[in-house]
Design a protein around this motif. Sequence first.
Motif, PDB file in Angstrom:
ATOM      1  N   LEU A 238      87.744  88.772   9.939  1.00 53.01           N
ATOM      2  CA  LEU A 238      89.191  88.586  10.045  1.00 53.01           C
ATOM      3  C   LEU A 238      89.492  88.210  11.489  1.00 53.01           C
ATOM      4  O   LEU A 238      89.121  88.934  12.409  1.00 53.01           O
ATOM      5  N   VAL A 239      90.161  87.082  11.682  1.00 54.70           N
ATOM      6  CA  VAL A 239      90.460  86.591  13.024  1.00 54.70           C
ATOM      7  C   VAL A 239      91.967  86.469  13.183  1.00 54.70           C
ATOM      8  O   VAL A 239      92.639  85.823  12.369  1.00 54.70           O
ATOM      9  N   GLU A 240      92.493  87.095  14.214  1.00 56.96           N
ATOM     10  CA  GLU A 240      93.922  87.011  14.505  1.00 56.96           C
ATOM     11  C   GLU A 240      94.207  85.681  15.190  1.00 56.96           C
ATOM     12  O   GLU A 240      93.472  85.263  16.093  1.00 56.96           O
ATOM     13  N   VAL A 241      95.256  84.988  14.750  1.00 61.53           N
ATOM     14  CA  VAL A 241      95.659  83.731  15.381  1.00 61.53           C
ATOM     15  C   VAL A 241      97.077  83.867  15.901  1.00 61.53           C
ATOM     16  O   VAL A 241      97.866  84.662  15.404  1.00 61.53           O
ATOM     17  N   GLU A 242      97.381  83.092  16.900  1.00 65.91           N
ATOM     18  CA  GLU A 242      98.721  83.105  17.477  1.00 65.91           C
ATOM     19  C   GLU A 242      99.697  82.410  16.530  1.00 65.91           C
ATOM     20  O   GLU A 242      99.343  81.430  15.873  1.00 65.91           O
ATOM     21  N   THR A 243     100.925  82.886  16.467  1.00 65.79           N
ATOM     22  CA  THR A 243     101.953  82.272  15.646  1.00 65.79           C
ATOM     23  C   THR A 243     102.128  80.819  16.058  1.00 65.79           C
ATOM     24  O   THR A 243     102.208  80.500  17.241  1.00 65.79           O
ATOM     25  N   GLY A 244     102.158  79.937  15.074  1.00 65.94           N
ATOM     26  CA  GLY A 244     102.371  78.518  15.344  1.00 65.94           C
ATOM     27  C   GLY A 244     101.091  77.752  15.628  1.00 65.94           C
ATOM     28  O   GLY A 244     101.112  76.536  15.709  1.00 65.94           O
TER      29      GLY A 244
END
Length: 86
Positions: A21-27
Amino acid sequence: ENKQPEAKLTQLRVGNNIIDLVEVETGSQQNHFNMEHVCLRVLNFDYETLKKHFDAYNIETYRYGHRYGAEGYGFSFYLRDPDNNE
């Protein structure tokens, strides 16, 4: 299983498999939505036992039914993750 905060990565072990699971920045996804779905095959599938387990953690199961998948027809159900994905 493992967390790598500098990479915004969390690894979950499922049997002999690992889900990253990788967190990505909004947008930053450029016209891509969070996720469509993830399907995990469970050997010796017993919905009532699984439902009781998820109920104990206040995780709702829904849409239990007989569906077609990668290995033909079988029973499945849905859950939502903390971001409300199915």
